[in-house]
Each structure stands twice: as structure tokens, then as C-alpha cells.
Design a protein around this motif. Structure first.
Motif, short mmCIF file in Angstrom:
data_model
loop_
_atom_site.label_atom_id
_atom_site.label_comp_id
_atom_site.label_asym_id
_atom_site.label_seq_id
_atom_site.Cartn_x
_atom_site.Cartn_y
_atom_site.Cartn_z
N PHE A 77 -7.15 14.55 2.55
CA PHE A 77 -7.15 13.50 3.22
C PHE A 77 -6.33 12.70 2.52
O PHE A 77 -6.10 12.54 1.48
CB PHE A 77 -8.39 13.03 3.44
N LEU A 78 -5.49 11.87 3.33
CA LEU A 78 -4.51 10.65 3.04
C LEU A 78 -5.79 9.69 2.24
O LEU A 78 -6.48 9.27 2.72
CB LEU A 78 -3.78 10.07 4.02
N LYS A 79 -5.10 8.97 1.09
CA LYS A 79 -5.97 8.15 0.41
C LYS A 79 -4.89 6.87 0.12
O LYS A 79 -3.84 7.09 -0.57
CB LYS A 79 -6.50 8.77 -0.82
N GLU A 80 -5.42 5.59 0.73
CA GLU A 80 -4.65 4.52 0.68
C GLU A 80 -4.98 3.91 -0.66
O GLU A 80 -6.11 3.74 -1.06
CB GLU A 80 -5.18 3.76 1.59
N SER A 81 -3.59 3.50 -1.42
CA SER A 81 -3.88 2.59 -2.74
C SER A 81 -2.96 1.43 -2.87
O SER A 81 -2.06 1.58 -2.26
CB SER A 81 -3.70 3.58 -3.87
N TYR A 109 0.41 5.90 0.28
CA TYR A 109 -0.69 6.90 0.60
C TYR A 109 -0.56 7.99 -0.37
O TYR A 109 0.32 8.51 -0.58
CB TYR A 109 -0.42 7.36 2.01
N ASP A 110 -1.75 8.40 -0.95
CA ASP A 110 -1.80 9.75 -1.85
C ASP A 110 -1.78 10.87 -0.84
O ASP A 110 -2.80 10.92 -0.35
CB ASP A 110 -2.89 9.33 -2.65
N THR A 111 -0.74 11.63 -0.86
CA THR A 111 -0.83 12.78 -0.06
C THR A 111 -1.31 14.08 -1.03
O THR A 111 -1.22 15.24 -0.03
CB THR A 111 0.67 13.18 0.45
N SER A 112 -1.85 13.91 -2.25
CA SER A 112 -2.08 15.17 -3.06
C SER A 112 -3.55 15.81 -2.50
O SER A 112 -3.50 17.00 -2.82
CB SER A 112 -2.19 14.67 -4.33
N GLY A 113 -4.19 15.22 -1.73
CA GLY A 113 -5.59 16.01 -1.23
C GLY A 113 -5.50 16.08 0.27
O GLY A 113 -4.44 16.13 0.85
N ARG A 121 0.81 -1.16 0.07
CA ARG A 121 0.09 -0.01 0.15
C ARG A 121 0.87 1.20 -0.12
O ARG A 121 1.93 1.35 0.46
CB ARG A 121 -0.93 0.02 1.13
#
Length: 129
Positions: free
Chosen positions: A85-89, A79-83, A77
Motif C-alpha cells: 500500500f502507498l504510505k504518505e509521509s 509516497y512510500d512505494t516500498s510496500g 508530502r
């Protein structure tokens, strides 16, 4: 270790800022890491790392330096930190290993004095002695 396996050195989170790539900084960082492992005198003969599959330039960099593919782990996994909220992918990471030979002698075409000084500074800054 409870399962009978010896711990091994693991290289994590090595990165070079984009504008400094292709300048030799990554090579010097890798040299410092590999030399530090050899200097531990713990009998380590290899070092391992993971690299994300969508980073082909890093994969090629490691391959040119003698790293070998071991396996792919598609369950990782990130984490997308661009927004906000952290989004896990999910991401596949490749495990790679490098078998370490002896430290090159400085008189045998090994690293230069400048490289040695750089490595000493890195070791003194980042590695616990």
C-alpha cells in the motif's frame, strides 16, 4: 493569470539512474532544460524547481550550476512505494531558482557539437514545439 503574476517555468522530476551519475548526463539534461526555456521566447528570465531535503547530492548539483535557495516547505508530502500500500509521509522540499542568462555561443567555449546534437535530440523527444 487571475492574480496578476506571470507563470514561470518549473522543472519537475529530473532524475538520473544511479549508475549513470557523475557521467555528465545530468548536466546535459539541465543544459537542455535551460536552453529550452530560453528558446520559448516568452521572456522568461528564471526557472524554478523543488528538491527534497534528504537529497544532498542533488542540492549540491543544483548549487554548483548556479541555483539559489528560495525557501523550505515543510508541508510537502511524498509516497512510500516500498510496500503493498502507498504510505504518505511528510518531507521538506527546498524551492530553488536559477536566473537564466543568454544562450552561450558555441564558438565561445559553449557546448560542443556533440552536446548540441544531444540537446536537439532531447528537445525533439521531450519538449512540445
Amino acid at each position: 493569470n487571475k492574480d496578476g503574476e506571470e507563470p514561470r517555468p518549473y522543472l519537475s522530476n529530473l532524475s538520473v539512474v544511479e549508475y549513470a551519475r557523475q557521467s555528465g548526463v545530468g548536466t546535459k539534461l539541465m543544459d537542455a532544460c535551460e536552453e529550452a526555456v530560453r528558446d520559448w521566447n516568452a521572456g522568461h528570465t528564471e526557472i524554478v524547481l523543488q528538491v527534497e531535503e534528504d537529497n544532498p547530492s542533488a542540492i549540491q548539483f543544483y548549487k554548483r550550476r548556479g541555483w539559489e535557495f528560495v525557501f523550505a516547505d515543510p508541508t510537502c508530502r511524498r509516497y512510500d512505494t516500498s510496500g503493498f500500500f502507498l504510505k504518505e509521509s511528510r518531507i521538506t522540499k527546498y524551492a530553488m531558482v536559477k536566473r537564466l542568462g543568454p544562450i552561450p555561443n558555441k564558438g565561445d567555449g559553449g557546448e560542443s557539437d556533440a552536446g548540441s546534437s544531444f540537446i536537439s535530440k532531447l528537445r525533439n523527444s521531450f519538449f512540445v514545439q
